[in-house]
Design a protein around this motif. Structure first.
Motif, PDB file in Angstrom:
ATOM      1  N   ALA A   1       0.631  -1.157  -0.169  1.00  0.00           N
ATOM      2  CA  ALA A   1       0.004  -0.052  -0.033  1.00  0.00           C
ATOM      3  C   ALA A   1       0.965   0.795   0.187  1.00  0.00           C
ATOM      4  CB  ALA A   1      -0.694   0.077   1.065  1.00  0.00           C
ATOM      5  N   ILE A   2       1.454   0.879   0.893  1.00  0.00           N
ATOM      6  CA  ILE A   2       3.102   1.923   1.030  1.00  0.00           C
ATOM      7  C   ILE A   2       3.373   2.432  -0.365  1.00  0.00           C
ATOM      8  CG2 ILE A   2       4.865   3.263   1.758  1.00  0.00           C
ATOM      9  CD1 ILE A   2       3.989   2.157   5.319  1.00  0.00           C
ATOM     10  N   SER A   3       3.760   1.587  -0.902  1.00  0.00           N
ATOM     11  CA  SER A   3       5.145   2.270  -2.056  1.00  0.00           C
ATOM     12  C   SER A   3       4.370   2.193  -3.049  1.00  0.00           C
ATOM     13  CB  SER A   3       6.097   0.681  -2.029  1.00  0.00           C
ATOM     14  OG  SER A   3       5.310  -0.382  -2.822  1.00  0.00           O
ATOM     15  N   SER A   4       2.516   1.552  -3.342  1.00  0.00           N
ATOM     16  CA  SER A   4       2.027   1.637  -4.625  1.00  0.00           C
ATOM     17  C   SER A   4       1.554   3.288  -4.617  1.00  0.00           C
ATOM     18  CB  SER A   4       0.799   0.785  -4.501  1.00  0.00           C
ATOM     19  OG  SER A   4       1.106  -0.377  -4.692  1.00  0.00           O
ATOM     20  N   ILE A   5       0.965   3.544  -3.332  1.00  0.00           N
ATOM     21  CA  ILE A   5       0.308   4.649  -2.926  1.00  0.00           C
ATOM     22  C   ILE A   5       1.667   5.855  -3.276  1.00  0.00           C
ATOM     23  CG2 ILE A   5      -0.014   6.696  -1.350  1.00  0.00           C
ATOM     24  CD1 ILE A   5      -2.228   4.758  -0.413  1.00  0.00           C
ATOM     25  N   ILE A   6       2.755   5.704  -2.922  1.00  0.00           N
ATOM     26  CA  ILE A   6       4.082   6.892  -3.009  1.00  0.00           C
ATOM     27  C   ILE A   6       4.355   6.423  -4.868  1.00  0.00           C
ATOM     28  CG2 ILE A   6       6.127   7.655  -2.880  1.00  0.00           C
ATOM     29  CD1 ILE A   6       5.920   6.872   0.039  1.00  0.00           C
ATOM     30  N   GLY A   7       4.198   5.433  -5.515  1.00  0.00           N
ATOM     31  CA  GLY A   7       4.674   5.222  -6.920  1.00  0.00           C
ATOM     32  C   GLY A   7       3.625   5.314  -7.621  1.00  0.00           C
TER      33      GLY A   7
ATOM     34  N   ALA B   1       9.724   2.289  -6.828  1.00  0.00           N
ATOM     35  CA  ALA B   1      10.669   1.854  -7.812  1.00  0.00           C
ATOM     36  C   ALA B   1       9.586   1.655  -9.068  1.00  0.00           C
ATOM     37  CB  ALA B   1      11.901   1.899  -7.988  1.00  0.00           C
ATOM     38  N   ALA B   2       9.137   0.378  -8.612  1.00  0.00           N
ATOM     39  CA  ALA B   2       8.346  -0.395  -9.608  1.00  0.00           C
ATOM     40  C   ALA B   2       6.788  -0.327 -10.133  1.00  0.00           C
ATOM     41  CB  ALA B   2       8.433  -2.165  -9.195  1.00  0.00           C
ATOM     42  N   PRO B   3       6.115   0.015  -9.228  1.00  0.00           N
ATOM     43  CA  PRO B   3       4.646   1.025  -9.502  1.00  0.00           C
ATOM     44  C   PRO B   3       4.720   2.256 -10.090  1.00  0.00           C
ATOM     45  CG  PRO B   3       4.980   1.193  -6.817  1.00  0.00           C
ATOM     46  CD  PRO B   3       6.768   0.457  -7.766  1.00  0.00           C
ATOM     47  N   CYS B   4       6.455   2.893  -9.757  1.00  0.00           N
ATOM     48  CA  CYS B   4       6.063   4.235 -10.353  1.00  0.00           C
ATOM     49  C   CYS B   4       6.539   4.166 -11.543  1.00  0.00           C
ATOM     50  CB  CYS B   4       6.944   5.325  -9.627  1.00  0.00           C
ATOM     51  SG  CYS B   4       7.797   6.474  -9.728  1.00  0.00           S
ATOM     52  N   ARG B   5       7.540   3.439 -11.821  1.00  0.00           N
ATOM     53  CA  ARG B   5       7.751   3.244 -13.300  1.00  0.00           C
ATOM     54  C   ARG B   5       6.448   2.602 -13.945  1.00  0.00           C
ATOM     55  NH1 ARG B   5      13.981   3.003 -14.062  1.00  0.00           N
ATOM     56  NH2 ARG B   5      13.289   2.569 -16.472  1.00  0.00           N
ATOM     57  N   LEU B   6       6.019   1.359 -13.771  1.00  0.00           N
ATOM     58  CA  LEU B   6       5.114   0.741 -14.697  1.00  0.00           C
ATOM     59  C   LEU B   6       3.664   2.066 -14.683  1.00  0.00           C
ATOM     60  CD1 LEU B   6       3.756  -0.869 -15.496  1.00  0.00           C
ATOM     61  CD2 LEU B   6       2.433  -2.217 -13.260  1.00  0.00           C
ATOM     62  N   MET B   7       3.669   3.098 -13.360  1.00  0.00           N
ATOM     63  CA  MET B   7       2.518   3.962 -13.670  1.00  0.00           C
ATOM     64  C   MET B   7       3.080   5.141 -14.842  1.00  0.00           C
ATOM     65  SD  MET B   7      -0.351   4.796 -12.279  1.00  0.00           S
ATOM     66  CE  MET B   7      -1.388   5.935 -12.267  1.00  0.00           C
ATOM     67  N   CYS B   8       4.122   5.610 -15.520  1.00  0.00           N
ATOM     68  CA  CYS B   8       5.411   6.510 -15.613  1.00  0.00           C
ATOM     69  C   CYS B   8       4.541   6.236 -17.321  1.00  0.00           C
ATOM     70  CB  CYS B   8       5.834   6.946 -15.275  1.00  0.00           C
ATOM     71  SG  CYS B   8       7.049   7.969 -16.169  1.00  0.00           S
TER      72      CYS B   8
ATOM     73  N   VAL C   1       1.655   8.107  -7.305  1.00  0.00           N
ATOM     74  CA  VAL C   1       1.343   9.404  -7.461  1.00  0.00           C
ATOM     75  C   VAL C   1       2.377  10.338  -8.392  1.00  0.00           C
ATOM     76  CG1 VAL C   1       1.636  11.377  -5.862  1.00  0.00           C
ATOM     77  CG2 VAL C   1      -0.091   9.750  -5.496  1.00  0.00           C
ATOM     78  N   LEU C   2       3.803   9.540  -7.656  1.00  0.00           N
ATOM     79  CA  LEU C   2       5.509   9.660  -8.526  1.00  0.00           C
ATOM     80  C   LEU C   2       4.833   9.723  -9.714  1.00  0.00           C
ATOM     81  CD1 LEU C   2       8.156   9.439  -5.790  1.00  0.00           C
ATOM     82  CD2 LEU C   2       6.953  11.155  -6.133  1.00  0.00           C
ATOM     83  N   GLY C   3       4.801   8.762 -10.755  1.00  0.00           N
ATOM     84  CA  GLY C   3       4.493   7.897 -11.697  1.00  0.00           C
ATOM     85  C   GLY C   3       4.127   9.024 -12.793  1.00  0.00           C
ATOM     86  N   LEU C   4       2.204   8.768 -11.549  1.00  0.00           N
ATOM     87  CA  LEU C   4       1.361   9.852 -12.231  1.00  0.00           C
ATOM     88  C   LEU C   4       2.400  11.548 -13.129  1.00  0.00           C
ATOM     89  CD1 LEU C   4      -1.599  10.014 -12.929  1.00  0.00           C
ATOM     90  CD2 LEU C   4      -1.915  10.716 -11.073  1.00  0.00           C
ATOM     91  N   LEU C   5       2.974  12.108 -11.259  1.00  0.00           N
ATOM     92  CA  LEU C   5       3.115  13.305 -11.572  1.00  0.00           C
ATOM     93  C   LEU C   5       4.207  13.324 -12.842  1.00  0.00           C
ATOM     94  CD1 LEU C   5       3.684  14.480  -8.244  1.00  0.00           C
ATOM     95  CD2 LEU C   5       2.096  15.486  -9.443  1.00  0.00           C
ATOM     96  N   ALA C   6       5.084  12.630 -13.072  1.00  0.00           N
ATOM     97  CA  ALA C   6       6.089  12.325 -13.863  1.00  0.00           C
ATOM     98  C   ALA C   6       5.739  12.332 -15.241  1.00  0.00           C
ATOM     99  CB  ALA C   6       7.164  11.053 -13.488  1.00  0.00           C
ATOM    100  N   ALA C   7       4.809  11.533 -15.275  1.00  0.00           N
ATOM    101  CA  ALA C   7       4.152  11.390 -17.292  1.00  0.00           C
ATOM    102  C   ALA C   7       3.772  12.091 -17.357  1.00  0.00           C
ATOM    103  CB  ALA C   7       4.043   9.929 -16.972  1.00  0.00           C
ATOM    104  N   TYR C   8       2.339  12.898 -16.412  1.00  0.00           N
ATOM    105  CA  TYR C   8       1.770  13.640 -16.753  1.00  0.00           C
ATOM    106  C   TYR C   8       2.529  15.526 -16.727  1.00  0.00           C
ATOM    107  CZ  TYR C   8      -2.354  17.400 -16.912  1.00  0.00           C
ATOM    108  OH  TYR C   8      -3.481  17.786 -17.153  1.00  0.00           O
ATOM    109  N   PHE C   9       3.055  15.575 -15.658  1.00  0.00           N
ATOM    110  CA  PHE C   9       3.625  17.062 -16.763  1.00  0.00           C
ATOM    111  C   PHE C   9       4.880  16.467 -17.410  1.00  0.00           C
ATOM    112  CE2 PHE C   9       1.416  17.927 -12.484  1.00  0.00           C
ATOM    113  CZ  PHE C   9       0.726  18.696 -13.249  1.00  0.00           C
TER     114      PHE C   9
END
Lengths: 326, 330, 304
Positions: free
Chosen positions: C112-118, C176-183, C120-128
């Motif tokens: 839960a912790i890693s996914s939520i942070i990941g 890292a894993a959820p962040c990169r996937l999300m991105c 949000v970060l992945g979303l921000l990175a890819a969106y902006f």
């Protein structure tokens, strides 16, 4: 401001939209794509201006500049006599509610996880109009575009292509806009459905007094719906005229080639037509030819076409063409 | 004259979660030698699937060729297994196909030259030397300048129109008897479309190949096709010479199709478009009546009582599947 | 099915025949895809059993997990102690049952912790995109290059061992894993015209990200999270095995393997039984993830 100008809903003045080409880690600017290169035109109230051209000619970018999805590099976008080209997102809020947009892909332009009711009501929600009349308004919009309100709870994949495009139109109409930018609204649809959507757009314009910028690559569709048609080639408008005039008396060699390339569904006429098959391909907008952009493919080009850019000149009746040989 | 290829009562069905889709439901047609044929219909009418079925390129599951015969050179192609050598020897060599998407039809990691010579070496047993010479000749024919050097280019170095030209060159390279072009110009601009169509006509004339143009755009085939088949919801509803179909259409669907497209130069003040009402059929739970019945404005009682109308000759080579036409035949 | 294929003669009532596709429930389709394959169902059964065991541990376990009977230490399996006892005389079965709680709590909270942070970060990175993208992604590269073991040791030495610190260490390590996937997913989802349309309507960035993009980018994340829980349980077992995880005497499967492997020759059940528990649970989560991936795959929509 003269009387003439005040009836213009949109007026573009020397609009330029250049996209930078960056290279390497430091994102060094190595060039730019002149997607829209010094474009000026105006659309009067209740008028439809057609914008045609082949892919990559900048017609979609022009539409998106007017919608202010891009910030133009230079030039002015006058919307109801106010320049919106430099406005920030806050200032644009009220402008956005008086512009609608219809997109090409009826599959991609609707959020697949929202119901039809939410999709259509979204502009109302965003612009703080989710008040008492909201449910009635959404139902009214459904009927306006010829959809059965009982389908409100469906999600996009439960509609056919034509119905989805109707949803897109209803959404564009939600805030009672003055101007609608239609970006290839029928090209993804089946032939038998295209006519339904074109007729719907024409009826809505008459009923609601809308102004359209109709962007498409299909010249016969554009001519049918538009009062005036502008032809774009590599970021520039090369000819603009009344619909009928453009067909009967095309002046620019590119317009002529474009018209002759469109197949006519009648074998007898087709076999008699001479077809000007253009040589070569559209050059890259990152490295356009000097002078007139069309000169390398033109069969009447001379020396000055290679060095100087022809300006749009009026040949009477509002028919303008950018060609030295006219 | 026996036709070069003759498809008889072809049925290709897809089993999906939502139900059985009869994508092609009893289609018969002929392709004669050196003939250009147009196969016209909207998306989902089964025009592409029927062509893919000829070459057994339907993935199973979910698709399956349920019945029918495809007679070619005295052989029924459907008797061969999809992955058999006999079928591979036909694909590309005897019957070649061009697809809609020029971006994905070429392998991005192989040079244009390699992709051109490959089939020549496999199907025609050419040596790499002669294959290369032939490839250069083909590239010249399709109007690619500096052909010798362009052999080493990769597909991404070519524009969409150029790639489609290369696809035509590859398809024609083994001198096939039939070339099937599945929506060859849908993804390109009108001026490129004109170039490609001229090129295809030129190539099939030069190689004595029959050409099938599959398209949703009636205009595309008007100039080139000698005979036209119109498909609707998995069946052929009208067929005939191009002049019959365009100048004297008999099936209400064909009539509607011709009326609902704006004519070039026609404005809305002059003529309001006449759309075909309703929606294209969804192929699940199709009525066994005439599939066009829900959209037809000239339906008769017999249309509601009877099953699907058969294709009947109404004059010359003109066939129509419509009860009204059949009944009122003189 | 073969009956349908030749069913040509049954006329459909034209009045009842609708032109639009028959309505069908997406959820029902997903369930039928999911239950149509045996392995995901087995995975689901294992996970449901695990959750039940964790909830009802005090009722199921024959003894309290930390009850020591030194006299009865290192017993072989018997009718009294089904899986024998360990070196301190604790009942192995009871410790495995209670160990499921540790595994599940850590697995879920870390994911839960890693996914939520990941996310949000992945979303921000890819969106902006632009500088924000580069900063976030280079940070993720650094995180991925950093050994998880070292990170856990670092956290343990700074904050001390214990459940919470393990959760923090693993939670950071797994971003890292959820962040990169999300991105990656957001990059493709944001190309859709409905995102453009939302911008043209004047929708705020925050709303576009969470209302238009996130729901459409979520399915692959759900699959990653499911498989991720299994990976976290495995990682926690590894850390506990090395003694830098959960502090004794809390029952954890990794710690039990560590305790038991010294007696692997004389009393193999001690090490093998918690090992099997780890294996089964990780297998269960992986199969569940695979099943979800197929069920959520829109490419299979209509095909199956």
């Amino acid at each position: 401001m003269t009387q003439e100008n005040s009836t213009n809903v949109v007026e573009l003045l020397n609009l330029k939209m250049y996209f930078p080409i960056t290279h390497g880690l430091l994102r060094r600017r190595v060039g730019e794509i002149k997607a829209v290169d010094d474009v000026s035109f105006s659309i009067k109230k209740n008028e439809t201006l057609g914008l045609v051209g082949e892919s990559g000619c900048g017609k979609t970018t022009t539409g998106r500049c007017i919608l202010r999805l891009y910030k133009p590099t230079a030039g002015k976008i006058m919307f109801n006599s106010t320049d919106i080209s430099g406005m920030n997102e806050n200032q644009l809020r009220s402008v956005r509610s008086s512009m609608g947009a219809i997109f090409q892909d009826p599959y991609g332009s609707l959020n697949p996880r929202q119901t039809a009711r939410t999709i259509i009501g979204m502009p109302l929600i965003i612009h703080g109009m989710k008040t008492k009349g909201y449910d009635n308004r959404v139902e009214e919009l459904f009927k306006l575009v010829g959809l059965d309100p009982s389908m409100m709870t469906r999600v996009p994949h439960e509609f056919s292509g034509g119905q989805r495009q109707r949803l897109g139109i209803a959404r564009a109409l939600a805030c009672q806009p003055e101007l609608i930018i239609c970006d290839e609204p029928v090209s993804a649809l089946d032939v038998s459905i295209q006519a339904q959507i074109i007729n719907l757009l024409e009826e809505l314009q008459e009923k609601l007094g809308l102004t359209y910028l109709f962007i498409a690559h299909d010249l016969s569709v554009v001519q049918h719906i538009s009062n005036r048609v502008a032809v774009m080639y590599l970021g520039r408008i090369i000819e603009i005229a009344n619909s009928k005039e453009l067909y009967q008396n095309p002046l620019h060699p590119y317009t002529k080639a474009l018209l002759s390339a469109i197949p006519v569904p009648n074998p007898v006429i087709e076999r008699k037509r001479t077809r000007t098959v253009l040589k070569g391909e559209v050059p890259s907008p990152a490295d356009p030819p000097t002078g007139c952009h069309f000169n390398p493919r033109c069969n009447i080009a001379t020396g000055d076409c290679k060095t100087e850019r022809p300006q749009l000149k009026d040949v009477g009746n509002g028919h303008m063409a950018a060609c030295f040989r006219v | 004259m026996t036709p070069l290829l003759s498809v008889e009562n072809l049925k290709t069905y897809f089993r999906t979660y939502r139900g059985l889709v009869k994508a092609v439901d009893g289609v018969s047609f002929d392709i004669n030698e050196k003939e250009i044929i147009g196969l016209v219909g909207e998306s989902g009418c089964g025009k592409s699937v029927s062509m893919l079925s000829i070459l057994q390129l339907i993935s199973n599951p979910p698709g399956e060729i349920v019945s029918g015969r495809v007679m070619f050179d005295g052989q029924d192609l459907l008797q061969y297994k999809s992955k058999s050598d006999a079928m591979s020897a036909i694909r590309g060599a005897k019957i070649a196909m061009i697809f809609q998407e020029p971006m994905t039809s070429l392998n991005p990691v192989l040079t244009i030259g390699r992709q051109l010579t490959e089939s020549l070496e496999i199907h025609l047993n050419m040596t790499p030397q002669t294959a290369q010479e032939r490839a250069i000749e083909l590239l010249r024919m399709i109007g690619i300048p500096d052909a010798h050097n362009r052999l080493d280019a990769y597909p991404h170095q070519f524009s969409g129109g150029m790639r489609q030209r290369v696809m035509i060159a590859i398809a024609i390279s083994c001198n096939p008897k039939i070339l099937i072009a599945d929506e060859p110009t849908t993804a390109v601009d009108v001026t490129t479309q004109a170039q490609l169509l001229e090129l295809m006509q030129d190539m099939v004339n030069r190689f004595d190949t029959s050409l099938v143009i599959v398209t949703h755009n009636l205009g595309v085939v008007a100039r080139y096709a000698e005979r036209i088949y119109v498909m609707y919801s998995g069946r052929i509803v009208e067929s005939g010479l191009a002049d019959d179909i365009f100048l004297n259409p008999r099936h209400p669907y064909t009539i509607g199709l011709l009326k609902c497209v704006p004519q070039l130069g026609e404005t809305r003040q002059e003529r309001k478009l006449v759309p075909i009402k309703g929606l294209p059929p969804n192929l699940i739970n199709m009525p066994t009546n005439c599939a066009f019945l829900p959209r037809c404005d000239r339906a008769r009682d017999i249309c509601r009582q009877q099953l699907w109308p058969p294709l009947e000759l109404v004059g010359g080579q003109h066939y129509v599947a419509c009860f009204r036409e059949i009944m009122e035949k003189p | 099915m073969t009956n349908d294929a030749n069913d040509d003669t049954q006329p459909v009532d034209i009045a009842k025949w609708s032109e639009t596709a028959p309505r069908y429930s997406e959820i029902k389709r997903m369930i039928s895809v999911f239950v149509g394959r045996p392995l995901p169902v087995i995975g689901l059964v294992i996970i449901v059993l695990l959750i039940l065991v964790a909830i009802f541990a005090p009722l199921l376990a024959p003894d309290p997990p930390n009850q020591m009977e030194i006299i009865n230490k290192l017993q072989q399996p018997s009718s009294e102690h089904w899986l024998g006892t360990d070196s301190l005389g604790r009942d192995t079965l009871s410790r495995i049952i209670f160990g499921s709680r540790t595994s599940l709590i850590i697995g879920i909270s870390v994911t839960a912790i890693s996914s939520i942070i990941g996310i949000v970060l992945g979303l921000l990175a890819a969106y902006f995109g632009g500088a924000i993208y580069h900063i976030i992604m280079r940070f993720m590269d650094a995180l991925m290059a950093f050994p998880m073991l070292l990170l856990a040791l670092l956290v343990a030495s700074l904050l001390g061992a214990g459940m919470l610190n393990i959760i923090i260490a693993l939670g950071i390590g797994m971003i890292a894993a959820p962040c990169r996937l999300m991105c990656g997913v957001v990059m493709s989802v944001k190309q859709n015209d409905y995102v453009l349309s939302a911008r043209a309507m004047g929708m705020s960035n925050l709303r576009i990200m969470f209302q238009e993009i996130l729901p459409n980018a979520f399915p692959p994340l759900l699959v990653l999270m499911t498989i991720g829980i299994g990976a976290v349980i495995l990682a926690e077992a590894g850390l506990s095995f090395l003694g830098i995880g959960i502090t004794p005497p809390t029952a954890t499967w990794g710690g039990m393997v560590n305790d038991g492997y010294k007696f692997i020759m004389t009393n193999p059940v001690l090490a093998i039984s918690p090992g099997v528990a780890i294996m089964l649970v990780v297998f269960g989560f992986n199969m569940l993830g695979d099943g979800l991936r197929d069920a959520l795959d829109p490419k299979l929509r209509g095909v199956i």
